[in-house]
Design a protein around this motif. Structure first.
Motif, short mmCIF file in Angstrom:
data_model
loop_
_atom_site.label_atom_id
_atom_site.label_comp_id
_atom_site.label_asym_id
_atom_site.label_seq_id
_atom_site.Cartn_x
_atom_site.Cartn_y
_atom_site.Cartn_z
N PHE A 1 0.83 -1.20 0.00
CA PHE A 1 0.00 0.00 0.00
C PHE A 1 0.87 1.26 0.00
O PHE A 1 0.61 2.21 -0.75
CB PHE A 1 -0.94 0.00 1.21
CG PHE A 1 -1.66 1.30 1.41
CD1 PHE A 1 -2.60 1.73 0.49
CD2 PHE A 1 -1.40 2.09 2.52
CE1 PHE A 1 -3.28 2.94 0.67
CE2 PHE A 1 -2.06 3.29 2.71
CZ PHE A 1 -3.00 3.71 1.78
N VAL A 2 1.92 1.27 0.83
CA VAL A 2 2.81 2.43 0.88
C VAL A 2 3.53 2.60 -0.46
O VAL A 2 3.70 3.72 -0.96
CB VAL A 2 3.81 2.29 2.04
CG1 VAL A 2 4.83 3.42 2.01
CG2 VAL A 2 3.07 2.29 3.38
N LEU A 3 3.94 1.49 -1.07
CA LEU A 3 4.53 1.58 -2.41
C LEU A 3 3.50 2.11 -3.41
O LEU A 3 3.83 2.90 -4.30
CB LEU A 3 5.03 0.21 -2.86
CG LEU A 3 6.20 -0.39 -2.07
CD1 LEU A 3 6.55 -1.77 -2.61
CD2 LEU A 3 7.42 0.51 -2.13
N GLY A 4 2.25 1.68 -3.24
CA GLY A 4 1.18 2.17 -4.11
C GLY A 4 0.97 3.67 -3.98
O GLY A 4 0.71 4.37 -4.97
N LEU A 5 1.09 4.20 -2.76
CA LEU A 5 0.97 5.65 -2.56
C LEU A 5 2.02 6.39 -3.38
O LEU A 5 1.75 7.48 -3.92
CB LEU A 5 1.12 6.00 -1.08
CG LEU A 5 -0.02 5.60 -0.14
CD1 LEU A 5 0.38 5.89 1.30
CD2 LEU A 5 -1.30 6.34 -0.51
N ALA A 6 3.24 5.83 -3.45
CA ALA A 6 4.29 6.46 -4.25
C ALA A 6 4.03 6.27 -5.74
O ALA A 6 4.22 7.20 -6.53
CB ALA A 6 5.65 5.87 -3.87
N LEU A 7 3.59 5.08 -6.13
CA LEU A 7 3.37 4.80 -7.55
C LEU A 7 2.25 5.67 -8.12
O LEU A 7 2.33 6.15 -9.25
CB LEU A 7 3.03 3.32 -7.74
CG LEU A 7 2.74 2.86 -9.17
CD1 LEU A 7 3.95 3.07 -10.08
CD2 LEU A 7 2.32 1.39 -9.18
N ARG B 1 2.06 1.52 12.39
CA ARG B 1 2.58 0.25 12.91
C ARG B 1 3.79 -0.22 12.10
O ARG B 1 4.75 -0.75 12.65
CB ARG B 1 1.50 -0.84 12.89
CG ARG B 1 0.42 -0.70 13.92
CD ARG B 1 -0.37 -2.01 14.06
NE ARG B 1 -0.94 -2.47 12.79
CZ ARG B 1 -2.14 -2.12 12.36
NH1 ARG B 1 -2.90 -1.29 13.07
NH2 ARG B 1 -2.60 -2.59 11.19
N LEU B 2 3.71 -0.04 10.81
CA LEU B 2 4.79 -0.52 9.93
C LEU B 2 6.05 0.30 10.12
O LEU B 2 7.16 -0.25 10.24
CB LEU B 2 4.34 -0.46 8.47
CG LEU B 2 5.35 -1.00 7.46
CD1 LEU B 2 5.49 -2.51 7.59
CD2 LEU B 2 4.92 -0.62 6.03
N GLY B 3 5.94 1.63 10.13
CA GLY B 3 7.10 2.50 10.28
C GLY B 3 7.95 2.53 9.01
O GLY B 3 7.66 1.86 8.01
N PRO B 4 9.06 3.27 9.02
CA PRO B 4 9.90 3.40 7.82
C PRO B 4 10.93 2.29 7.65
O PRO B 4 11.44 2.07 6.55
CB PRO B 4 10.59 4.75 8.03
CG PRO B 4 10.68 4.90 9.52
CD PRO B 4 9.45 4.23 10.08
N GLN C 1 9.11 7.06 5.63
CA GLN C 1 8.47 5.92 4.97
C GLN C 1 8.10 6.27 3.53
O GLN C 1 8.32 5.49 2.60
CB GLN C 1 7.23 5.51 5.76
CG GLN C 1 6.54 4.25 5.29
CD GLN C 1 5.23 4.04 6.04
OE1 GLN C 1 4.25 4.75 5.80
NE2 GLN C 1 5.23 3.08 6.95
N GLN C 2 7.55 7.46 3.33
CA GLN C 2 7.16 7.88 1.99
C GLN C 2 8.37 8.02 1.07
O GLN C 2 8.31 7.62 -0.11
CB GLN C 2 6.41 9.22 2.05
CG GLN C 2 4.96 9.11 2.48
CD GLN C 2 4.26 10.44 2.33
OE1 GLN C 2 4.49 11.37 3.10
NE2 GLN C 2 3.41 10.56 1.32
N ILE C 3 9.46 8.59 1.57
CA ILE C 3 10.64 8.79 0.71
C ILE C 3 11.25 7.46 0.31
O ILE C 3 11.60 7.24 -0.86
CB ILE C 3 11.66 9.70 1.40
CG1 ILE C 3 11.07 11.11 1.60
CG2 ILE C 3 12.95 9.78 0.56
CD1 ILE C 3 11.98 12.05 2.37
N TRP C 4 11.37 6.53 1.28
CA TRP C 4 11.90 5.21 0.93
C TRP C 4 10.98 4.52 -0.08
O TRP C 4 11.45 3.82 -1.00
CB TRP C 4 12.08 4.35 2.18
CG TRP C 4 13.23 4.77 3.04
CD1 TRP C 4 13.17 5.22 4.33
CD2 TRP C 4 14.61 4.81 2.67
NE1 TRP C 4 14.42 5.54 4.79
CE2 TRP C 4 15.33 5.29 3.80
CE3 TRP C 4 15.32 4.49 1.51
CZ2 TRP C 4 16.72 5.44 3.79
CZ3 TRP C 4 16.70 4.66 1.50
CH2 TRP C 4 17.39 5.12 2.62
#
Length: 397
Positions: free
Chosen positions: A55-61, A101-104, A345-348
């Motif tokens: 999901f976090v990767l999807g936010l970037a994509l 919960r996941l964190g960077p 987290q977003q930048i990674w």
């Protein structure tokens, strides 16, 4: 489309699950990283850690799409194939808590585990006389205006008086493989930390058989020695005010000289460098004087004219930052997370998505016998978004 740039077909047969994301970052690898970082669940959740990573990767994509739209993109193909079962998209507040919960750390570790050079001797622009071409440079990310972000990262001045800029900023330094635009290593810190400090942590990813290019602000003995101690060679620009006396003139017009650390006023511990001086036309000035220093001391094997031509490849790092911040993140988009962990987290995640896109481009170029520069980054980004939305497969929430 730019002439000479090749589109990427939307029908990429190697993509499965969540398209490009699970092709480059398969679920088994994500699970191992999550477990290694201590983020594995003790009980079954609607949003397991594996899904939150994607999901976090999807936010970037899909940046800058909203949370729920991104989650719908991730599960659309699965829903169409009847693979979702009774699983439903959770509320936005649940997605917020899942990210916390996941964190960077899992994203950072996943990047470190997968960010490897891909260029070969056959890849145009990747090697010069047996040396892999790398570049170091830095940039800043604007992040959400919150007290927590300002305390963690700082807020730069705006250059027009005592006022500060509108947003806190994260500084990022990167080591880039020139021929493929792959980011091989990165360091993040607040804007109060200088680029030289961050670049000083990147020699860990360097070694013999590499030529590292850098701009003039990085030239200093401690940083020079940190890189050359790994066995890498260097080609760096010289600040205009640096004095480099001729100690031995070489046949190609370059000369040997020495640089000294600021902590060595007696000049007892010099570093030998080779200096190249030339003029560059077509830069908006009549003639712009350039000087470079290199650890390649053999003028016969590494001619000055060739090195001067080669140095322009350093600007490929700027192209990487444009891909990341303009095309992928979106022009003038501010990272939305209001907490420092969320920002990191977003930048990674952006670095991971960029790596995935670039890996697809390198492989596509290799199968067609092309220079990766001829593959359109924007078209690859669009194709990757389609692959995630319409390609169901082995991944399941």
């Amino acid at each position: 489309m730019v002439p000479g740039v090749v589109r990427v077909s939307a029908d990429v047969g190697e993509l499965s699950g969540l398209g490009l994301l699970t092709w480059v970052y398969p679920p088994g690898l994500v699970d191992r990283v999550v477990a290694a970082c201590g983020r594995a669940e003790q009980r079954r959740r609607l949003l397991p850690a594996r899904l939150v990573v994607y999901f976090v990767l999807g936010l970037a994509l899909f940046s800058p799409a909203p949370y729920l739209d991104v989650m719908r993109h991730l599960v659309e193909g699965l829903r169409g194939a009847g693979l979702l079962g009774e699983w439903h998209i959770p509320a936005k507040s649940s997605l917020f808590r899942a990210r916390q919960r996941l964190g960077p750390e899992p994203l950072r570790v996943l990047f470190a585990a997968t960010a490897k050079p891909m260029g070969t001797q056959a890849t145009p622009g990747c090697f010069w006389r047996g040396l892999r071409l790398l570049a170091v440079d830095g940039t800043c990310w604007d992040v959400a205006d919150s007290m927590a972000n300002e305390a963690a990262f700082g807020r730069p001045g705006n250059g027009r008086g005592p006022d500060k800029s509108s947003f806190p900023q994260v500084r990022m330094a990167c080591l880039v493989e020139v021929g493929t635009h792959l980011v091989l290593d990165a360091e993040l810190a607040g804007c109060r930390t200088g680029e030289v400090t961050l670049v000083g942590r990147l020699p860990r990813s360097c070694g013999p058989g590499q030529l590292v290019l850098a701009d003039r602000e990085f030239l200093g003995v401690p940083l020079w020695r940190a890189f050359t101690a790994t066995g890498a060679d260097l080609l760096w620009r010289v600040p205009a005010n640096r004095i480099l006396p001729v100690e031995r003139q070489l046949r190609d017009g370059s000369w040997l000289s020495h640089i000294h650390a600021g902590t060595d006023p007696a000049h007892r511990d010099p570093v030998t460098v080779r200096v190249l001086a030339y003029q560059l036309n077509g830069t908006g000035q009549a003639c712009e004087d350039y000087r470079l220093v290199t650890s390649l001391l053999d003028a016969r094997r590494h001619p000055a004219r060739r090195l001067a031509t080669l140095y322009q490849e350093r600007w490929e790092a700027e192209a990487v930052f444009a891909e990341l911040k303009t095309h992928q993140r979106g022009p003038r988009v501010v990272l939305s997370s209001r907490t420092p962990d969320g920002v990191l987290q977003q930048i990674w995640a952006h670095l991971l998505v960029h790596h995935a896109l670039r890996e697809l481009m390198v492989r596509t170029a290799a199968t067609r016998g092309l220079d990766p520069d001829r593959i359109s980054f924007i078209e690859t980004l669009r194709s990757a978004r389609r692959s995630v939305t319409i390609t169901p497969g082995s991944f399941s929430p």
